[in-house]
Enzyme design. Structure first.
Site, PDB file in Angstrom:
ATOM      1  N   THR A  34       1.229   3.877   2.015  1.00 50.44           N
ATOM      2  CA  THR A  34       1.945   4.302   3.228  1.00 50.44           C
ATOM      3  C   THR A  34       3.137   3.383   3.481  1.00 50.44           C
ATOM      4  O   THR A  34       4.237   3.846   3.792  1.00 50.44           O
ATOM      5  CB  THR A  34       1.005   4.305   4.454  1.00 50.44           C
ATOM      6  OG1 THR A  34      -0.277   4.800   4.048  1.00 50.44           O
ATOM      7  CG2 THR A  34       1.549   5.184   5.560  1.00 50.44           C
ATOM      8  N   GLY A  41       0.839  -1.204   0.000  1.00 55.22           N
ATOM      9  CA  GLY A  41       0.000   0.000   0.000  1.00 55.22           C
ATOM     10  C   GLY A  41       0.868   1.246   0.000  1.00 55.22           C
ATOM     11  O   GLY A  41       2.086   1.170   0.193  1.00 55.22           O
ATOM     12  N   ASP A  74       3.607  -2.017   8.223  1.00 53.72           N
ATOM     13  CA  ASP A  74       2.555  -2.155   7.214  1.00 53.72           C
ATOM     14  C   ASP A  74       1.513  -1.045   7.408  1.00 53.72           C
ATOM     15  O   ASP A  74       1.473  -0.400   8.463  1.00 53.72           O
ATOM     16  CB  ASP A  74       1.891  -3.540   7.361  1.00 53.72           C
ATOM     17  CG  ASP A  74       1.192  -3.987   6.079  1.00 53.72           C
ATOM     18  OD1 ASP A  74       1.036  -3.162   5.156  1.00 53.72           O
ATOM     19  OD2 ASP A  74       0.800  -5.175   6.009  1.00 53.72           O
ATOM     20  N   LYS A 113      -7.529   7.279   9.219  1.00 53.14           N
ATOM     21  CA  LYS A 113      -7.817   5.831   9.269  1.00 53.14           C
ATOM     22  C   LYS A 113      -8.385   5.395  10.621  1.00 53.14           C
ATOM     23  O   LYS A 113      -8.793   4.243  10.776  1.00 53.14           O
ATOM     24  CB  LYS A 113      -6.528   5.037   8.996  1.00 53.14           C
ATOM     25  CG  LYS A 113      -5.829   5.354   7.672  1.00 53.14           C
ATOM     26  CD  LYS A 113      -6.507   4.687   6.519  1.00 53.14           C
ATOM     27  CE  LYS A 113      -5.810   4.844   5.192  1.00 53.14           C
ATOM     28  NZ  LYS A 113      -4.547   4.175   5.037  1.00 53.14           N
ATOM     29  N   GLU A 123      -0.030 -10.404   3.910  1.00 53.42           N
ATOM     30  CA  GLU A 123       0.166  -9.480   5.037  1.00 53.42           C
ATOM     31  C   GLU A 123      -0.116 -10.181   6.368  1.00 53.42           C
ATOM     32  O   GLU A 123       0.593  -9.975   7.350  1.00 53.42           O
ATOM     33  CB  GLU A 123      -0.747  -8.260   4.883  1.00 53.42           C
ATOM     34  CG  GLU A 123      -0.277  -7.326   3.782  1.00 53.42           C
ATOM     35  CD  GLU A 123      -1.262  -6.228   3.439  1.00 53.42           C
ATOM     36  OE1 GLU A 123      -0.827  -5.222   2.864  1.00 53.42           O
ATOM     37  OE2 GLU A 123      -2.465  -6.362   3.741  1.00 53.42           O
ATOM     38  N   ASP A 130      -6.358   0.006   6.527  1.00 56.13           N
ATOM     39  CA  ASP A 130      -7.490   0.784   6.012  1.00 56.13           C
ATOM     40  C   ASP A 130      -8.308   1.385   7.143  1.00 56.13           C
ATOM     41  O   ASP A 130      -8.855   2.479   7.008  1.00 56.13           O
ATOM     42  CB  ASP A 130      -8.359  -0.101   5.114  1.00 56.13           C
ATOM     43  CG  ASP A 130      -7.542  -0.660   3.980  1.00 56.13           C
ATOM     44  OD1 ASP A 130      -6.906   0.143   3.269  1.00 56.13           O
ATOM     45  OD2 ASP A 130      -7.474  -1.887   3.830  1.00 56.13           O
ATOM     46  N   LYS A 143      -7.565  -4.518   6.947  1.00 62.65           N
ATOM     47  CA  LYS A 143      -6.545  -4.372   5.922  1.00 62.65           C
ATOM     48  C   LYS A 143      -7.023  -5.056   4.638  1.00 62.65           C
ATOM     49  O   LYS A 143      -7.962  -5.821   4.668  1.00 62.65           O
ATOM     50  CB  LYS A 143      -5.224  -5.025   6.380  1.00 62.65           C
ATOM     51  CG  LYS A 143      -4.548  -4.234   7.484  1.00 62.65           C
ATOM     52  CD  LYS A 143      -3.203  -4.815   7.887  1.00 62.65           C
ATOM     53  CE  LYS A 143      -2.260  -5.128   6.761  1.00 62.65           C
ATOM     54  NZ  LYS A 143      -2.031  -4.031   5.804  1.00 62.65           N
ATOM     55  N   GLY A 144      -6.330  -4.751   3.532  1.00 57.67           N
ATOM     56  CA  GLY A 144      -6.601  -5.502   2.316  1.00 57.67           C
ATOM     57  C   GLY A 144      -7.206  -4.731   1.164  1.00 57.67           C
ATOM     58  O   GLY A 144      -7.516  -5.326   0.129  1.00 57.67           O
TER      59      GLY A 144
HETATM   60  C1  5RP Z   1      -3.024  -3.658   1.318  1.00 56.38           C
HETATM   61  C2  5RP Z   1      -3.269  -3.032   2.643  1.00 56.38           C
HETATM   62  C3  5RP Z   1      -2.781  -1.632   2.817  1.00 56.38           C
HETATM   63  O1  5RP Z   1      -1.851  -1.605   3.852  1.00 56.38           O
HETATM   64  C4  5RP Z   1      -3.950  -0.754   3.128  1.00 56.38           C
HETATM   65  O2  5RP Z   1      -4.887  -0.869   2.075  1.00 56.38           O
HETATM   66  C5  5RP Z   1      -3.551   0.708   3.303  1.00 56.38           C
HETATM   67  O3  5RP Z   1      -3.100   1.226   2.094  1.00 56.38           O
HETATM   68  P1  5RP Z   1      -2.712   2.760   1.937  1.00 56.38           P
HETATM   69  O4  5RP Z   1      -1.529   2.992   2.801  1.00 56.38           O
HETATM   70  O5  5RP Z   1      -2.432   2.937   0.469  1.00 56.38           O
HETATM   71  O6  5RP Z   1      -3.902   3.581   2.372  1.00 56.38           O
HETATM   72  O7  5RP Z   1      -3.804  -3.600   3.563  1.00 56.38           O
HETATM   73  O8  5RP Z   1      -3.570  -4.952   1.260  1.00 56.38           O
END
Ligand code: 5RP
Length: 230
Positions: free
Chosen positions: A31, A29, A83, A124, A106, A86, A97-98
């Site tokens: 971040t 993702g 990691d 978040k 993950e 969401d 997540k996901g």
């Molecule tokens: C991917 C995830 C990501 O860590 C989650 O979607 C956050 O992404 P972002 O940092 O782009 O908002 O779980 O499977």
């Protein structure tokens, strides 16, 4: 500050946790990618680590930056995984997540890690998981409609994730994702367990009791929220 600046600020704080000799998990993702970029700079300055990425995309980025990639064939346990997420539930620090589709890898990497540090911007944070995000569930392609029906019986509205062309989204493992809208979730641990016993469901994006710390960036600065057992 725009959202990317907040994500970068959280990522920069999180990589301060990395020490020489560590086996790291690299999240997926936008971040988490800021964290991988910052890690690449530390590696260029001489930091010695090896890393197990949670997606092919993160693996490609890490390789480009000169980060040494490893695997579970060489390391059963990891020292630290950084990691994104969401949703982060205030208080419990449980996660959804996901959204990027990497939830299975993950969760495998998180489960094998001594510490899971989550990097997010303050947007978040939620009072209850499911307030804004559906719960992604990775499912086998065979019989996905029957699996969706079973997930509906658990109280969700499942939607098959698709790409721009309308074709189903495929995970790195070649599976499908059902984005299951449960609304605000009362008991995330119970729901995670029920999804885990649903035939055809491989893994859900509910991460309960796994978070060691959340590095959260907001306009007020960067805060480290501690919680969870791990
Ligand atoms: C991917 C995830 C990501 O860590 C989650 O979607 C956050 O992404 P972002 O940092 O782009 O908002 O779980 O499977």
């Amino acid at each position: 500050m725009n959202r990317d600046a907040l994500k970068r600020a959280a990522a920069l704080r999180a990589i301060e946790e990395i020490e020489d000799g560590m086996v790291l998990g690299l999240g997926s993702g936008s971040t988490a990618e800021f964290a991988v970029e910052a890690l690449g700079k530390r590696v260029a300055q001489g930091l010695e680590i090896v890393a197990i990425p949670t997606s092919e995309r993160t693996a490609a980025l890490a390789r480009r930056l000169g980060v040494r990639i490893s695997s579970f064939a060489e390391h059963r346990r990891l020292d630290l995984t950084i990691d994104g997420a969401d949703e982060v539930e205030r208080g419990t620090l449980d996660l959804i997540k996901g959204k990027g589709g990497a939830l299975l890898r993950e969760k495998i990497v998180a489960a094998a890690s001594a510490r899971l540090v989550i990097v997010v911007d303050s947007g978040k944070l939620v009072d209850r998981l499911g307030e804004r995000s559906p719960v992604p569930v990775e499912v086998t392609a065979f019989g996905w409609q029957a699996t969706a029906f079973a997930l509906e019986k658990l109280g969700s509205i499942p939607r098959l994730r698709t790409v721009a062309s309308g074709e189903p989204f495929l995970t790195d493992g070649g599976n499908l994702i059902l984005d299951c809208d449960f609304g605000p979730i009362d008991d995330a641990a119970a729901l995670e367990a029920r999804i885990a016993t649903t035939v055809g469901a491989i893994e859900s994006g509910l991460f309960v009791g796994r978070t060691s710390a959340v590095v959260m960036a907001s306009e007020e600065g960067v805060a480290m929220l501690k919680g969870g057992p791990a």
